[in-house]
Enzyme design. Structure first.
Site, PDB file in Angstrom:
ATOM      1  N   HIS A 137      -2.642  -1.134  -3.426  1.00 23.88           N
ATOM      2  CA  HIS A 137      -3.824  -0.278  -3.276  1.00 23.88           C
ATOM      3  C   HIS A 137      -3.683   0.944  -4.182  1.00 23.88           C
ATOM      4  CE1 HIS A 137      -4.274  -1.979   1.082  1.00 23.88           C
ATOM      5  NE2 HIS A 137      -4.740  -2.813   0.175  1.00 23.88           N
ATOM      6  N   SER A 162       0.853  -1.187   0.000  1.00 25.05           N
ATOM      7  CA  SER A 162       0.000   0.000   0.000  1.00 25.05           C
ATOM      8  C   SER A 162       0.895   1.245   0.000  1.00 25.05           C
ATOM      9  CB  SER A 162      -0.963  -0.026   1.190  1.00 25.05           C
ATOM     10  OG  SER A 162      -1.891   1.023   1.099  1.00 25.05           O
ATOM     11  N   ASP A 200      -4.454  -4.930   5.907  1.00 31.66           N
ATOM     12  CA  ASP A 200      -4.806  -5.742   4.740  1.00 31.66           C
ATOM     13  C   ASP A 200      -3.649  -6.678   4.392  1.00 31.66           C
ATOM     14  OD1 ASP A 200      -6.405  -6.638   2.639  1.00 31.66           O
ATOM     15  OD2 ASP A 200      -5.577  -5.173   1.236  1.00 31.66           O
TER      16      ASP A 200
END
Length: 349
Positions: free
Chosen positions: A190, A164, A286
């Site tokens: 992401h 991310s 995540d």
């Protein structure tokens, strides 16, 4: 606790007003000043010493990228870029991340005020993340030397990567040294729609392996990396004896689509001990549960260490959950994942 001090640089008076409203609506941050261009911003930075800068990518008088490059060289500080959703905007934003920007937000194409205010929580979260980010870990990375891979004994072998905040540069650093004999790589970063294709195209020009935005139903081949498309989940599936990619619009997982957990859980199920899992820099959790599932299925799992992470969030959560076999510096990730794949090493817990 002191508030996060933010300075916004944007040639649009409306955008400066909206960003001020958003920042000042959160109790832990304040807009200390705004500037219509980088030349004015330069003096305001000296005067107000902000913790985070939000910077429009495209501006008159001095281009946002030129200003960012000078800023990172002379007075490094956390920067969140504000970008348009156009193809040009995505390319410029990727260059900004390469130069040292921590993250970016995209301007809606229609209804800017309503769109930006709807993103208020996301913008605030990105500012908070930027304020805590490690600038030392975000120094521009030199191109790594090409590695030699052992013989790929089976097309069943593959690598799954999740990242991310700070991930675009970390992924570049991991992929650039990989030889054509590398196994297939499935990557979830992401990112919003439009940006993932530009990201894949940029990597494809820099890497020896082929890099592309993943498409639903395509066969997974060695020597190729597949990037999950923005706002869609990517999973590993099977078609007979071959791996293939499944792209779908399922609900967000851990507030993300694409989600690293969705990818990792599918790899645990379909590839098991034939996979290596890698979790890189990023905020949140995540990928932590998915990495544990991969490890329990027999995969070898790696996490980027805190010293080389821009944001040590996702790796920390994966480590704390017990899903990580080995913690390594970013400079060692490529070498280690190839070594584990070649050796066929896996671990069960």
């Amino acid at each position: 606790m002191s508030k996060i001090r933010v300075l916004s640089v944007d040639d649009s008076a409306l955008m400066r007003q909206i960003m001020t409203e958003i920042i000042n609506s959160h109790s832990d941050m304040e807009m200390v000043a705004t500037a219509p261009d980088p030349l004015v911003a330069r003096d305001l930075i000296k005067k107000f010493n902000p913790d985070v800068l939000t910077l429009d990518v495209e501006m008159p008088r001095m281009d946002g990228l030129d200003f960012l490059e000078k800023l990172m060289r002379l007075r490094p500080m956390p920067v969140v870029m504000v970008s348009s959703l156009t193809g040009k905007g995505s390319e410029v934003t990727l260059r900004a991340l390469e130069l040292g920007a921590i993250d970016f937000v995209t301007k809606p194409q229609l209804g800017i005020r309503e769109g930006m205010l709807a993103y208020s929580e996301m913008i605030a979260e990105k500012v908070r993340t930027a304020a805590k980010a490690s600038l030392a870990a975000h120094k521009p990375l030199s191109a790594p030397t090409t590695l030699k891979a052992g013989p790929l004994l089976s097309s069943e072998k593959l690598i799954a990567i999740g990242a991310s905040t700070g991930g675009t540069e970390a992924i570049r650093h991991v992929l650039q040294p990989l030889p054509l004999s590398s196994p297939a790589l499935l990557i979830t970063q992401h990112m919003p729609p439009g940006f993932t294709r530009s990201f894949a195209d940029r990597l494809n020009k820099l890497c020896q392996i082929g890099v592309k935005e993943a498409e639903d139903g395509e066969r997974v081949l060695p020597g190729h990396a597949y990037i999950a498309p923005g706002d869609r989940h990517m999973e590993l599936a099977r078609s007979g004896a071959n791996y293939q990619i499944k792209i779908h619009d399922g609900p967000a997982v851990n507030r993300h689509r694409p989600s690293v957990d969705v990818l990792f859980h599918s790899v645990a199920k379909q590839a098991g001990r034939n996979a290596v899992g890698v979790i890189l820099t990023g905020m949140g959790n995540d990928g932590a549960a998915g990495m544990l599932a991969m490890r329990q299925a027999g995969a070898w799992t790696l996490a980027q260490n805190e010293a080389s992470c821009v944001v040590f969030g996702m790796p920390r959560e994966a480590i704390n959950m017990g899903g990580v076999c080995e913690v390594v510096d970013l400079s060692q990730v490529s070498q280690q994942m190839l070594a584990k794949i070649s050796a066929g090493q896996a671990i069960r817990i």
